[in-house]
Design a protein around this motif. Structure first.
Motif, short mmCIF file in Angstrom:
data_model
loop_
_atom_site.label_atom_id
_atom_site.label_comp_id
_atom_site.label_asym_id
_atom_site.label_seq_id
_atom_site.Cartn_x
_atom_site.Cartn_y
_atom_site.Cartn_z
N VAL A 12 5.35 17.28 -20.43
CA VAL A 12 5.62 17.38 -22.15
C VAL A 12 5.63 18.07 -22.95
O VAL A 12 4.87 18.50 -22.62
CB VAL A 12 4.80 15.85 -23.01
CG1 VAL A 12 5.64 15.69 -24.22
CG2 VAL A 12 4.59 14.23 -21.87
N LEU A 13 6.91 18.26 -23.05
CA LEU A 13 6.97 20.41 -24.09
C LEU A 13 7.05 19.57 -25.68
O LEU A 13 7.71 18.49 -25.69
CB LEU A 13 7.97 20.93 -23.50
CG LEU A 13 8.75 22.29 -24.70
CD1 LEU A 13 7.67 22.57 -24.17
CD2 LEU A 13 9.94 22.76 -23.77
N PHE A 14 6.46 19.77 -26.98
CA PHE A 14 6.71 19.32 -28.10
C PHE A 14 7.29 20.67 -28.72
O PHE A 14 6.72 21.79 -28.35
CB PHE A 14 5.43 19.80 -29.03
CG PHE A 14 4.81 18.44 -28.19
CD1 PHE A 14 4.74 16.77 -29.01
CD2 PHE A 14 3.66 17.64 -26.95
CE1 PHE A 14 4.88 15.08 -28.29
CE2 PHE A 14 3.31 16.53 -26.57
CZ PHE A 14 3.57 16.11 -27.31
N LEU A 15 8.64 20.58 -29.57
CA LEU A 15 9.45 21.33 -29.54
C LEU A 15 9.09 21.53 -31.40
O LEU A 15 9.42 20.30 -31.67
CB LEU A 15 10.93 21.58 -29.01
CG LEU A 15 10.76 22.16 -27.74
CD1 LEU A 15 12.16 22.68 -27.78
CD2 LEU A 15 10.58 23.79 -27.10
N CYS A 16 9.07 23.06 -31.82
CA CYS A 16 9.86 22.13 -33.27
C CYS A 16 9.94 24.94 -33.29
O CYS A 16 10.56 24.52 -32.12
CB CYS A 16 8.37 22.36 -34.61
SG CYS A 16 7.16 23.73 -34.24
N LEU A 39 0.71 16.06 -19.35
CA LEU A 39 0.48 17.89 -18.75
C LEU A 39 1.52 18.31 -20.59
O LEU A 39 2.76 17.36 -20.75
CB LEU A 39 0.13 18.35 -17.66
CG LEU A 39 0.19 20.03 -18.20
CD1 LEU A 39 -1.52 20.15 -18.05
CD2 LEU A 39 0.33 20.70 -16.25
N GLY A 40 0.46 18.83 -21.48
CA GLY A 40 1.34 19.04 -22.60
C GLY A 40 1.49 20.58 -22.59
O GLY A 40 0.64 20.86 -22.11
N TRP A 41 3.14 20.82 -23.23
CA TRP A 41 3.11 22.22 -23.58
C TRP A 41 3.59 21.90 -24.61
O TRP A 41 3.89 21.41 -25.51
CB TRP A 41 4.59 22.34 -22.45
CG TRP A 41 3.91 22.42 -21.32
CD1 TRP A 41 4.31 20.95 -20.56
CD2 TRP A 41 2.88 23.32 -19.90
NE1 TRP A 41 3.31 21.35 -18.88
CE2 TRP A 41 3.18 22.41 -19.15
CE3 TRP A 41 3.24 24.00 -20.38
CZ2 TRP A 41 2.68 23.59 -17.78
CZ3 TRP A 41 2.46 25.22 -18.90
CH2 TRP A 41 2.20 24.67 -17.94
N SER A 42 4.01 22.97 -25.58
CA SER A 42 4.51 23.27 -27.23
C SER A 42 5.58 24.61 -26.86
O SER A 42 4.48 25.80 -25.76
CB SER A 42 3.67 23.80 -27.91
OG SER A 42 2.95 24.54 -27.83
N ALA A 43 6.85 25.22 -27.84
CA ALA A 43 6.58 26.35 -28.11
C ALA A 43 8.07 25.69 -29.44
O ALA A 43 8.03 24.93 -29.97
CB ALA A 43 7.52 26.09 -26.61
N GLY A 44 8.18 27.06 -29.77
CA GLY A 44 8.67 27.23 -30.40
C GLY A 44 10.70 28.36 -30.13
O GLY A 44 10.44 28.73 -29.72
N SER A 71 0.70 30.53 -29.57
CA SER A 71 1.92 30.08 -30.14
C SER A 71 3.23 30.85 -29.20
O SER A 71 3.20 32.44 -28.41
CB SER A 71 2.59 31.06 -32.04
OG SER A 71 4.18 30.65 -31.63
N LYS A 72 4.59 30.19 -28.93
CA LYS A 72 5.47 30.57 -27.58
C LYS A 72 6.27 30.31 -27.96
O LYS A 72 7.34 29.26 -28.42
CB LYS A 72 4.55 30.47 -26.42
CG LYS A 72 4.55 29.31 -25.52
CD LYS A 72 3.04 29.38 -24.52
CE LYS A 72 2.59 27.54 -24.74
NZ LYS A 72 2.20 26.98 -26.05
N SER A 73 7.57 30.96 -27.48
CA SER A 73 8.58 30.95 -27.40
C SER A 73 9.71 29.65 -26.09
O SER A 73 8.48 29.93 -24.90
CB SER A 73 9.55 32.31 -27.49
OG SER A 73 11.25 31.64 -27.05
#
Length: 166
Positions: A12-16, A39-44, A71-73
């Motif tokens: 699961v990718l959370f984007l903002c 498995l969680g991921w995040s990016a902006g 914090s990552k792209s």
């Protein structure tokens, strides 16, 4: 009939936009509550470069590790070596006229808006805003991980967790 648990986690990718607050909170929550099933991921789309200190404080206060998050792209998730995302969740706040990034690919895309606590002033109010957003994200993620396997492939079901119909 017993439900079969997948052998590989559901990514699961959370984007903002900035990847400093809401998406980082959500990534930590999925990783801790998902118990290996998720498995969680995040990016902006325009990462701020670091998680917001008050977001890290809120995670720590609630018993989460904070050293795992940065914090990552979203560029990190576009290459051939990137993990395949099953669900992509944008957390931008429509009420604040934020522009949500659009992530291409073959996955379930949903929008779970949440107010951005990172720019709230004064500090005491901002800390409460982080606590409130944490609670909102936690409720949604608990609902997500409670879904049976077959429901995770249904966009309307996953979207409905945010209280928004498709």
């Amino acid at each position: 009939m017993t439900e079969t648990i997948p052998t590989t986690p559901i990514n699961v990718l959370f984007l903002c936009t900035g990847n400093s607050a809401r998406s980082i909170l959500s990534e930590a929550l999925v990783n801790d509550l998902g118990q290996g099933r998720f498995l969680g991921w995040s990016a902006g789309s325009h990462p701020s470069g670091q998680p917001h200190p008050d977001g890290l404080k809120e995670l720590s206060r609630r018993g989460h590790r904070t050293d795992l998050y940065r914090s990552k792209s979203w560029d990190e998730f576009e290459g051939a070596d990137a993990p395949r995302m099953d669900i992509v969740v944008t957390v931008c706040d429509n009420a604040a006229n934020e522009v949500c990034p659009v992530f291409p690919g073959d996955h379930i895309s949903v929008h779970w808006p949440a107010p951005d606590p990172a720019h709230v002033e004064p500090i005491a109010v901002r800390q409460q805003a982080f606590a409130d957003v944490y609670d909102l994200c936690r409720a949604r993620i608990e609902a997500l991980i409670a879904l049976p396997q077959d429901a995770l492939a249904d966009r309307a079901t996953v979207q409905a967790i945010a209280g928004i119909s498709t």
